[in-house]
Scaffold this motif. Structure first.
Motif, mmCIF file in Angstrom:
data_model
loop_
_atom_site.group_PDB
_atom_site.id
_atom_site.type_symbol
_atom_site.label_atom_id
_atom_site.label_comp_id
_atom_site.label_asym_id
_atom_site.label_seq_id
_atom_site.Cartn_x
_atom_site.Cartn_y
_atom_site.Cartn_z
ATOM 1 N N ASP A 73 0.824 -1.209 0.000
ATOM 2 C CA ASP A 73 0.000 0.000 0.000
ATOM 3 C C ASP A 73 0.862 1.265 0.000
ATOM 4 O O ASP A 73 0.659 2.167 0.810
ATOM 5 N N PHE A 75 1.634 3.106 -2.993
ATOM 6 C CA PHE A 75 1.441 3.937 -4.187
ATOM 7 C C PHE A 75 0.923 5.321 -3.790
ATOM 8 O O PHE A 75 0.040 5.428 -2.946
ATOM 9 N N ASP A 76 1.490 6.335 -4.417
ATOM 10 C CA ASP A 76 1.093 7.710 -4.112
ATOM 11 C C ASP A 76 0.471 8.341 -5.353
ATOM 12 O O ASP A 76 1.191 8.721 -6.280
ATOM 13 N N PRO A 77 -0.837 8.468 -5.396
ATOM 14 C CA PRO A 77 -1.485 9.019 -6.600
ATOM 15 C C PRO A 77 -1.059 10.452 -6.898
ATOM 16 O O PRO A 77 -1.024 10.854 -8.051
ATOM 17 N N LEU A 85 -2.845 7.813 -14.348
ATOM 18 C CA LEU A 85 -3.729 7.692 -13.183
ATOM 19 C C LEU A 85 -5.198 7.393 -13.513
ATOM 20 O O LEU A 85 -5.796 6.500 -12.908
ATOM 21 N N PRO A 86 -5.805 8.101 -14.491
ATOM 22 C CA PRO A 86 -7.233 7.829 -14.733
ATOM 23 C C PRO A 86 -7.519 6.424 -15.244
ATOM 24 O O PRO A 86 -8.639 5.952 -15.130
ATOM 25 N N GLU A 87 -6.516 5.782 -15.830
ATOM 26 C CA GLU A 87 -6.806 4.458 -16.393
ATOM 27 C C GLU A 87 -6.161 3.327 -15.598
ATOM 28 O O GLU A 87 -6.016 2.219 -16.094
ATOM 29 N N LEU A 88 -5.766 3.646 -14.379
ATOM 30 C CA LEU A 88 -5.086 2.641 -13.563
ATOM 31 C C LEU A 88 -6.031 2.041 -12.527
ATOM 32 O O LEU A 88 -6.680 2.763 -11.775
ATOM 33 N N LEU A 89 -6.093 0.737 -12.504
ATOM 34 C CA LEU A 89 -6.855 0.040 -11.467
ATOM 35 C C LEU A 89 -5.899 -0.243 -10.319
ATOM 36 O O LEU A 89 -4.941 -0.995 -10.467
ATOM 37 N N TRP A 90 -6.157 0.384 -9.195
ATOM 38 C CA TRP A 90 -5.249 0.297 -8.036
ATOM 39 C C TRP A 90 -5.824 -0.716 -7.046
ATOM 40 O O TRP A 90 -6.962 -0.566 -6.594
ATOM 41 N N LEU A 91 -5.021 -1.697 -6.702
ATOM 42 C CA LEU A 91 -5.445 -2.721 -5.741
ATOM 43 C C LEU A 91 -4.567 -2.586 -4.501
ATOM 44 O O LEU A 91 -3.374 -2.878 -4.547
ATOM 45 N N ARG A 92 -5.156 -2.120 -3.429
ATOM 46 C CA ARG A 92 -4.386 -1.844 -2.208
ATOM 47 C C ARG A 92 -4.388 -3.066 -1.306
ATOM 48 O O ARG A 92 -5.434 -3.491 -0.818
ATOM 49 N N CYS A 93 -3.213 -3.623 -1.082
ATOM 50 C CA CYS A 93 -3.105 -4.818 -0.236
ATOM 51 C C CYS A 93 -2.395 -4.449 1.060
ATOM 52 O O CYS A 93 -1.694 -3.444 1.139
#
Lengths: 196, 499
Positions: A73, A75-77, A85-93
């Protein structure tokens, strides 16, 4: 120049393996940005050596839905590439094991063609606790579903990668925080990228 | 025809105090401790009102008039419950009901054909009697051709008032309404009084164009009201029906397959219930009741709302995979949260996919696995602390918002930051020039090669509870990596590592 080429050819005859690596170093950037379908690749870099920039560029150049599996966890948007950024699917684990399970779910369907997994901020013992069979399974899933996977890890750790890249010490300075990203990639990071 | 219901002394009624109680009560809007100096009277009981205590008075003024006044805080939760009970009763007369204000409901009765004016009068009486029988207190019922007139009728009704549709009678009613009951702005009211305008009827006789030019939008609304008022759409309240089952198991369960066997028929019944209303399941809520009297709750969103049993079962299985409970299961509650069919389907991510159904299944399973709000697009608030981000769920289709923190933004330049969540406590050692020279992290002293800063950041300064200030430094360590530390000047945290 002729002398240099002669020396190279002599060396390649005597040490064929070493010259092969040399060739890959020279054309490293082209190979790194390629997306073999269903491939599992590893980028080895400790936190703080510029791998995030490579990772984001790799994702940006990909086609289709792009996913970032963020194992720690981190990642810093706010500092992410504005186009990505707009097309990135971010999965926070919360843990490496959880990220492995999420990758399994994601790759089984194969509906996300470009996947980056970032393990750099995870504790080494947490990473070593993941059985190597999990990686073999993921590699199999990636080849079946055609998902391109780039795994970013703090040390060479994956047991079954198609290619492993090492990002060396790029000797970063504070002045680089004001520089353009494209220039930094070309001048600093790509020269420090090696096939491990 | 529209009907308006009005409950006088609504906040006081919500506290369920007795009508005949000898206690003289005044209600305050805020907490009692703060109220002593600033708060005003929100509402008073009928006896106190008769004694001259009016809403809007200060506490001192009210106590001057009635020294024995008993002070209470208004209870907004109790008011919401009472409003809900009123709404349930209104639903017996019309499905189209607006909750206009606390204690005021507006019913659309245009589909009812109850005959002439006398019949409407009888219906209004019936409504009032029904309310008295159920709630134990009386209400004022007003009926008229338009919503605004119905509300006015309820305001001036002594029990029941049905306004005639005949223009002359209507004008006669409107003309007698004092302006001070319609205008809240004291300055505007004073100006109108200085012009000799005291009643609504006086406005109706003025030239419209000149009146509106002088008084603006508020003046136009008053003029229209004086002419009989216009039609407007009601903001209807839709009663939420819950699709919920609670099951107590005959035997204690210990494994997921056993639980899924019991869940299946319940889920099927709930899906049928949702399907009957032409809705889709948008989320699933599950509560497990354990033998040690504990319970665990989950709520999973479906990326693509569905009625497919298989998809919902897979979602529940993915969410419960690997879950361990402290004790065996004795029961469960299952609820489907419905959404309208056109509500959530056009999504940014699903549109890009060649197989949206498969992607929706995967996203739902991932959210069940990682938790709500951990799968989707990154967004952040411009006023939030750096690093405080949220994930925009795949259900929403707006473009993401990303904050721009001056001095720290590296969107197209510099290196991306890797945030430490939670941030790590460090100590800084300072040089003579007031800049950091070393950082103590995990008992290791790391010498610095260079530093830049401080970057002073702050946000939400207008809100005492949420205001934040942060001083940030960019550090270059001798080991060759760059990082960002933040703090309040005394305590420092490692916020993230560049690259």
């Amino acid at each position: 120049m002729k002398v240099l080429e002669q020396l190279r050819s002599e060396l390649s005859e005597r040490f064929p393996q070493a010259t092969q690596v040399q060739w890959r170093r020279e054309s490293g950037d082209k190979v790194f940005w390629a997306w073999p379908k269903g491939g599992l690749r590893e980028l080895v870099a400790a936190p703080g050596f510029g791998a995030s920039l490579l990772l984001q560029r790799w994702l940006k150049l990909g086609q289709g839905i792009k996913a970032l599996l963020d194992a720690a966890d981190g990642f810093d948007p706010d500092s992410c590439d504005a186009e990505l950024l707009p097309e990135l699917l971010w999965l926070r684990c919360n843990a490496a094991a959880q990220a492995m399970r999420a990758a399994d779910v994601l790759m089984r369907e194969g509906c996300v063609p470009v996947l980056a997994m970032d393990f750099r901020l995870c504790e080494p013992r947490e990473l070593r606790a993941i059985p190597s069979s999990s990686w073999h399974r993921l590699r199999l899933l990636a080849s079946r579903s055609g998902v391109s996977v780039l795994v970013c890890s703090p040390f060479a750790w994956l047991p079954c990668v198609e290619s492993r890249w090492q990002l060396g010490d790029a000797a970063l300075a504070l002045s680089e925080l004001q520089q353009g990203r494209a220039g930094m990639l070309e001048q600093k990071l790509m020269p420090a990228l090696r096939v491990a | 025809m529209f009907a308006a219901w009005r409950v006088s002394h609504f906040a006081w009624r919500a506290l369920r105090l007795e009508d005949g109680s000898a206690q003289l009560v005044a209600l305050l809007g805020g907490p009692l401790q703060q109220a002593r100096s600033h708060a005003t009277v929100h509402e008073v009981c009928p006896q106190a009102l008769r004694a001259g205590v009016l809403p809007g008075m200060s506490m001192a003024e009210a106590q001057m008039r009635l020294p024995k006044l008993h002070w209470l805080n208004r209870d907004e939760a109790a008011e919401a419950v009472l409003q809900q009970r009123l709404f349930a009763l209104a639903d017996e007369f019309s499905p189209l009901v607006e909750s206009t204000a606390p204690g005021v409901l507006l019913l659309d009765l245009r589909a009812r054909h109850w005959g002439d004016e006398r019949s409407w009068q009888e219906r209004a009486q019936q409504m009032r009697q029904r309310m008295t029988a159920v709630m134990g207190f009386e209400i004022e019922v007003g009926m008229a051709e338009t919503p605004v007139l119905a509300l006015l009728a309820a305001r001036f009704a002594q029990g029941v008032l049905v306004l005639s549709s005949q223009r002359e009678q209507l004008q006669a009613f409107l003309h007698e309404i004092p302006l001070q009951l319609l205008i809240g702005d004291a300055m505007v009211l004073e100006r109108l009084h200085s012009w000799g305008l005291l009643r609504l009827g006086q406005i109706a006789s003025l030239p419209r164009q000149q009146w509106v030019r002088r008084m603006g939008q508020q003046g136009m609304a008053l003029y229209e009201l004086a002419q009989g008022g216009g039609m407007r759409l009601l903001e209807l309240v839709v009663q939420q029906q819950r699709h919920f089952r609670r099951v107590e198991l005959p035997l204690a369960l210990e494994t997921l397959p056993q639980l899924m066997q019991h869940l299946q028929p319940v889920l099927q019944a709930l899906v049928q219930q949702v399907a009957l209303l032409w809705l889709l399941a948008g989320a699933v809520r599950l509560v497990l009741h354990l033998a040690n009297k504990g319970c665990r709750t989950w709520c999973w969103n479906l990326a693509e709302p569905t009625l497919s049993l298989r998809v919902i079962e897979r979602l529940i299985e993915a969410g419960l995979q690997g879950v361990r409970t402290d004790a065996a299961l004795l029961g469960f509650e299952l609820e489907l949260l419905p959404v309208a069919r056109s509500d959530r389907q056009q999504d940014w991510l699903l549109q890009q996919s060649a197989a949206p159904a498969g992607l929706a299944r995967v996203l739902s399973a991932l959210e069940a696995l990682l938790g709500n709000g951990r799968v989707g697009r990154a967004t952040s608030d411009e006023c939030a602390r750096p690093g405080e981000v949220s994930v925009q769920n795949f259900m929403l289709s707006q473009a993401p918002r990303v904050s721009v923190h001056a001095g720290l933004r590296h969107g197209d330049e510099g290196l991306p930051l890797q945030r430490l969540r939670p941030r790590e406590r460090v100590e800084l050692q300072w040089g003579r020039q007031g800049t950091p020279v070393a950082m103590l992290r995990r008992r290791r002293l790391l010498k610095l090669r260079d530093c830049a800063g401080p970057w002073e950041l702050s946000g939400l300064w207008w809100d005492d509870r949420q205001a934040w200030r942060l001083q940030c430094w960019d550090l270059c360590l001798e080991e060759g990596w760059l990082c960002q530390v933040g703090g309040d000047g005394e305590q420092w945290w490692l916020e993230g590592i560049y690259g």
